[in-house]
Design an enzyme around this catalytic site. Sequence first.
Site, short mmCIF file in Angstrom:
data_model
loop_
_atom_site.label_atom_id
_atom_site.label_comp_id
_atom_site.label_asym_id
_atom_site.label_seq_id
_atom_site.Cartn_x
_atom_site.Cartn_y
_atom_site.Cartn_z
N GLY A 13 0.82 -1.20 0.00
CA GLY A 13 0.00 0.00 0.00
C GLY A 13 0.85 1.25 0.00
N PRO A 64 2.41 4.85 1.26
CA PRO A 64 2.88 5.25 2.60
C PRO A 64 1.75 5.87 3.41
CG PRO A 64 4.44 5.96 0.91
CD PRO A 64 3.24 5.44 0.19
N GLY A 123 -1.45 2.42 6.76
CA GLY A 123 -1.69 1.60 7.95
C GLY A 123 -1.22 0.17 7.84
N LYS A 124 -0.18 -0.10 7.07
CA LYS A 124 0.31 -1.47 6.91
C LYS A 124 0.87 -2.01 8.23
CE LYS A 124 3.14 -0.20 3.63
NZ LYS A 124 2.74 1.22 3.49
N THR A 125 1.69 -1.22 8.89
CA THR A 125 2.28 -1.67 10.15
C THR A 125 1.21 -1.84 11.23
OG1 THR A 125 4.31 -0.49 9.58
CG2 THR A 125 4.03 -1.14 11.89
N HIS A 164 -2.86 35.96 -12.62
CA HIS A 164 -2.39 34.58 -12.83
C HIS A 164 -3.36 33.58 -12.19
CE1 HIS A 164 0.90 31.50 -13.25
NE2 HIS A 164 0.20 30.95 -12.27
N GLU A 165 -3.70 33.79 -10.93
CA GLU A 165 -4.61 32.87 -10.24
C GLU A 165 -6.02 32.95 -10.81
OE1 GLU A 165 -3.35 30.68 -8.42
OE2 GLU A 165 -1.37 31.61 -8.22
N ASP A 173 3.65 25.42 -12.87
CA ASP A 173 2.48 25.00 -13.65
C ASP A 173 2.90 24.32 -14.94
OD1 ASP A 173 0.84 26.22 -11.74
OD2 ASP A 173 0.90 28.14 -12.78
#
Length: 620
Positions: free
Chosen positions: A208, A210, A213-215, A430-431, A508
Site C-alpha cells: 500500500g 505510505p 496503515g500497513k504496520t 495569474h490565479e 504550472d
Amino acid sequence: MALKSPISPKKPSNLIRLSLFWAILVFGILAFVAITSPHDNLKEVSISEVVSKANAGEITKIEIQGNDMKITPKGSDVPTEKSTKESTTSIYDQGLNKDAKTEVDIIPPSTTGDTIWNLAIIIIPVILIAGFFMFMMRQAQGQNNQALGFGKSKAKLYGQDKGRVVFDDIAGNDSAKQDLEEVVDFLKHPKKYEALGAKIPKGVLLVGSPGTGKTMLARAVAGEANVPFFSISGSEFVEMFVGVGASRVRDLFTKAKKNAPAIIFIDEIDAVGRKRGSGMGGGHDEREQTLNQILVEMDGFETGTNVIVLAATNRADVLDPALLRPGRFDRRTNIMLPERKDREAILKVHFKKKPADETVNLDALAAKTAGSSGADLANIANEAAIVAARRNAKKISNKDLTEAFEKVAIGPERKAKIMNEKEKEITAYHEAGHAIVGHVLPDSDPVHKVTIIPRGGTGGVTWFLPPEDSSYTNVYEFKDILARAMGGRIAEEIMYGKDGITTGAGSDLRKATEIARDMVIEQGMGTKLRDQVFHDDNGGMVFDKMTHDRPYGEETAKQIDIEVRNLVEEARIRAREVLVQNKKSLDALAKALLKEETLEEDRVVELLKDATLPKEAKLY
C-alpha cells in the site's frame, strides 16, 4: 496506537560506574583526613605568655606532646589554650621555673597517624591501579559480548500486553481486515485447518501507499491472535560485514519458532528483498545473502510450527520473484487509500480524545480529503489541535480544522512575505486565469478556493477539489487539467503581452508537461501512440547519476516528444479561447482578489456567473 513491550531497567553505563568509583574514592580520602586530623577549639597563645603565667601561678597544668602544648588555667579542669615550643629545647630552657607550682605532663608522641598515612600511601595507589585494570577488563568484556551478539536478531518482541492493537482500533481497511482474519483464525484454531488438510499461507505481503496503515494492521493481527509479535525493519538485517544479515535472519526465525505460534513482521522488506542482480546495494552481495536466507527460512518451516511472516512495502514491483512464489509470500493484501466513509471513521478515531465544539464537521472534511491516507488525516487532526492551542482555545473549532487542512494540503500561509503592488496584480491575474479556465471547462473539478497570499513555496494558490471520490481519470479530464494549468501563463500573456510573462508559471508548466508525458507513456492516451505503454522502471547509478535503459527506440522517443508537445499546445489554445471570451470575468476576479486576497468557492461562483464556454472552442 503502538504496542509497548515490558522495558527492563537500564543498566548504568561504564562512564557512570567509573564516575561513581572515583566519587566514592575521593569521599573516602576526605573522610580519612577528617577523622585523623586533630580537632580542637583551643585559643592559640605565645610560649612567652605561657611561661610568665606559669611562673605567676596562673596555670595549673601543661601537657606537652612533642612540640605541642595544652594549657589548663587555674580554676579549670580542661585545657583552654594551646601553644608550641621550640623543638630543640625544653620548656624549662625557655624560662619556666623548676620551683613553679605548675604541673608539667610530658606525653610520648603518637605514631598512629604516621602509621596510617604510611599505609595510605601504599594502599591508595594499589586501589587506583586495581580499579583502572578492572575498568579496562570490563570494557574488553563488553566489547567481546558485543562481538558475540553481533549476529543476533534486533527484532523487538511485542507480547500480550494491555496496550495491544486489535482490528476494532483501526478504522477503514475493511477488505484488508477480511483477508487477514484468516491468518488470525489459523493462529487461534490451527487444528481446524489441519484436520481438513488446509495450509495457511506462510507469508502475507501488505502492499500500500505510505501512511495507509500497513504496520498497524500487522500489529492488529498479533493483537487479535494474542500471540508474540516479532517486529524488525528490513534495513536492520544489513551491516557492513558480510554474513551478519543472514545470521540475524536465522536467529530471528529460531526465536519465533521457540515462541510459536508467533508472527514475524518485516517492515520495508524492499530494503533487502530487491531483485537479485539489479546492481543496487553498493556492489556487494550482503543483501543477496540476507535475501537468500529469508527465502530458505520461509520455505523450510517445520510442519506445525505455526509461524507466519507478515511483510510491508510500498514498492512491491521491485521485489525478487522468488519472494512472491507459492510457499513464501504467496498471499498479497492490497491496502488502498481510504474512501470517504472510511476517512470520516478515521477522523472520528483521531478526534476521540480531542475536545471539539459543535461546529466541527468531520463529514465535510472527509469529503474534501480525497486521496489522503490515514497518516495524512492523523496529521490534520494534530495540526488542528496545535492551531487551537496557539490561540489559547479550550476546544477545537471548524475554523481550526479548515486551517489545519489547508496547511497540510497546500502549505502554511506566508503573510510575512512582502509583495509590491505590481507583483500582487500579476499574481491576481495569474490565479484568476487558473480559476476561470477550471470553472468554465465541463470536465474540470470545481474551484474550492483562490488566494494571492503566498502559501508554501508558491506566490498564490488556486485550489480545485473533486466533488466525490473517483478511481479513474479519462482523457477529457486530463485535458481539462492541462488547460487550467496553462491558464495562469495565458492570463499573463493577455494582460502584459508575450514579453511580460513571469517565472510564476514555472511549476504550472512543469506539472503540465509531466501530466502530458504520463498520458502518452504510462496511460496510452497519445494520438499516434494510442494504447501503447512505454513504462520504464529499471535504472542504475553511473558516476553518481541515475541512468535509464529506455524500452523504446529513438524514433519512438521522437514521436513521444511530439505527442507531449501537441497536448501542451492544445491546452494553451483552449485556455486562451476561454480567457479571451471571458476577459471581463478575468478583470472582475483579479480586482476582487486584490481587494479581498482570498476568495472561497461561493464567492468565486458569484463572480464568475457570467463566464461561458466559447461556442467555437476546441474542447478535446
